[in-house]
Write a protein that holds these residues in place. Sequence first.
Motif: not given
Length: 567
Positions: A42-46
């Motif tokens: 999720n951090v990567f996608l954000g």
Amino acid sequence: MVYRILSITWANFPVHYALWMLMVYLTDVWKLKLTDAAAIVNVFLGFQAIPQSFLLFSAHGLFGNYPVLLGSIFACCVGMGFLTMSTPPVLAKATGTCSAYQPECIGEGQRILFYIALALSALGAAGQAVSFPSFLVEQLGENANPPSIWFLQCVAVILFKAAAVLGFSYISPWSLWFGVPAICYTVAAFIFLSGSCTYKYVKPEGSPITTLFRVLAASISKLFYQLPTDASQLYNVSDRNRQYVPHTNGLRFLDKAAIILPGQTLEQQLRNRWRLCSIAEIEVTKFAIRTFPMSMTFILGGVMTSLSYTYFLEQAKTMNNKVGNLRIPLAVFLWFRLEAREQFPKLYHILVNWRWGSDAKPSAPRVEVAVSIILGVLCTITAAKVESRRLAAVKSYGLAGETDEKIPMTVFWLLPQYLLLGAVDGMFAKSFNNYYSNYFEPISASYMLSGCNLMHGLGYMSNIFLVYIVSKVSRRGNKPSWFQDTLNKSRLDKYYWTLSWLLAIAFILFSVISLWYAYRRSKEEARTVYIERSVTRIGGETIYEITYRVGNRRNNGTIIDMFPSFG
């Protein structure tokens, strides 16, 4: 030249499909807990979405589209290379670790490479998203979308998607899973760079976002000045070739940016553009601020989309993915979601135009957002039902422990929730794209959409905090948390039901806010002063006639056409 440029978009398909499997890589190879792996993804996608506004400003106001695109391509190349090198077999001899796909074979250097790779890949994806479309227009001009190029792009997209989906089904080692897309992208980068001598470099012309900051700065600098009772005393553009923008009564604080100060001539005040702004610039700023609450719904879209890259994928990994003797690659579900994202908005607009013809109404974007939230509720309910059925099969066959055995339940049970999720993504994106494209010029609309993407990125990351809160609440009364180390021990069905209730509440709140906004808008339009200008020629002399009218606006298109660019 066009083939060199488009090669980058074609190479993005295998990269996207490879990165889609990050969740499986982290849980199978790194043996991370379910929630820890989801948090990293999720951090990567954000970080793929949040930097887009800054990079767009860099492209338009500092460096130009080509340098930003070139840096993004380089970042993606290095990122995919580092990701390949972070897998255990590649650097096993150099680091003195084992080469098996086990957590003990992943050294500290490989972990550092992995996180750097994710950061560079996210930055590269964000940069390409904001610079590539403008760069393509700069190079091809009015020929940016002729039938021949459109046909070529459609055929290439189909072929590369099919190659990515079918090709990945035959790739087993993770070093090749990440390495093959890295090689493909590097080749595409060299093809793109081979045309560098023929590309046009267009200097940045300034960022439209500057106007927003100018209006805010000018308003604050005149904080203690009183607004005139007559709005015609505020500064407005006096260019006779440009139509006047009607002044609205909302957000009156911003009107102070147009106050003409006594003691100085107008020419002297116009020299400092950070102290005096026109009504046109103020009204566009007001409009951008008024649409901010609606753009916040993209946070919900980010929460929903993150499920496809995390928990939905973990569900698919545990289920039977064979049809007879044919093994179905999990990447097929990403293809289904992306196709639903593209096709459902088209079907929706065809149906609406055929039945109601309401596509041009001002309320259409808000209706589309409401439809998106309803589809989100249906998606989470479907996911909860399927997960309950899957957990029942886990209990029935005694597979709750640590095991890699597939559940005798076909993976195609997940297809409806993937299709619904794609429809949610598509409706959110299409509604805002049409909305801002109608109300702003292309450059200004790109900034508004980048703001929506920022909200989308925050939605990815907010899923981390939502899972944390739900996990804490579910532990009350000495009960086990809904999120355990593995999927088969967790209760994702209850989490999906929670999301469905939250989306239902969001739908009610959004409906109330939309009705309130429509009511306020109708009252404000009744008080708005509209200025119409007509030009006539009498005896070779040009006569300008200005007519003031209060309320009774003829149509929405009149105001839309008068909104200038931010610049």
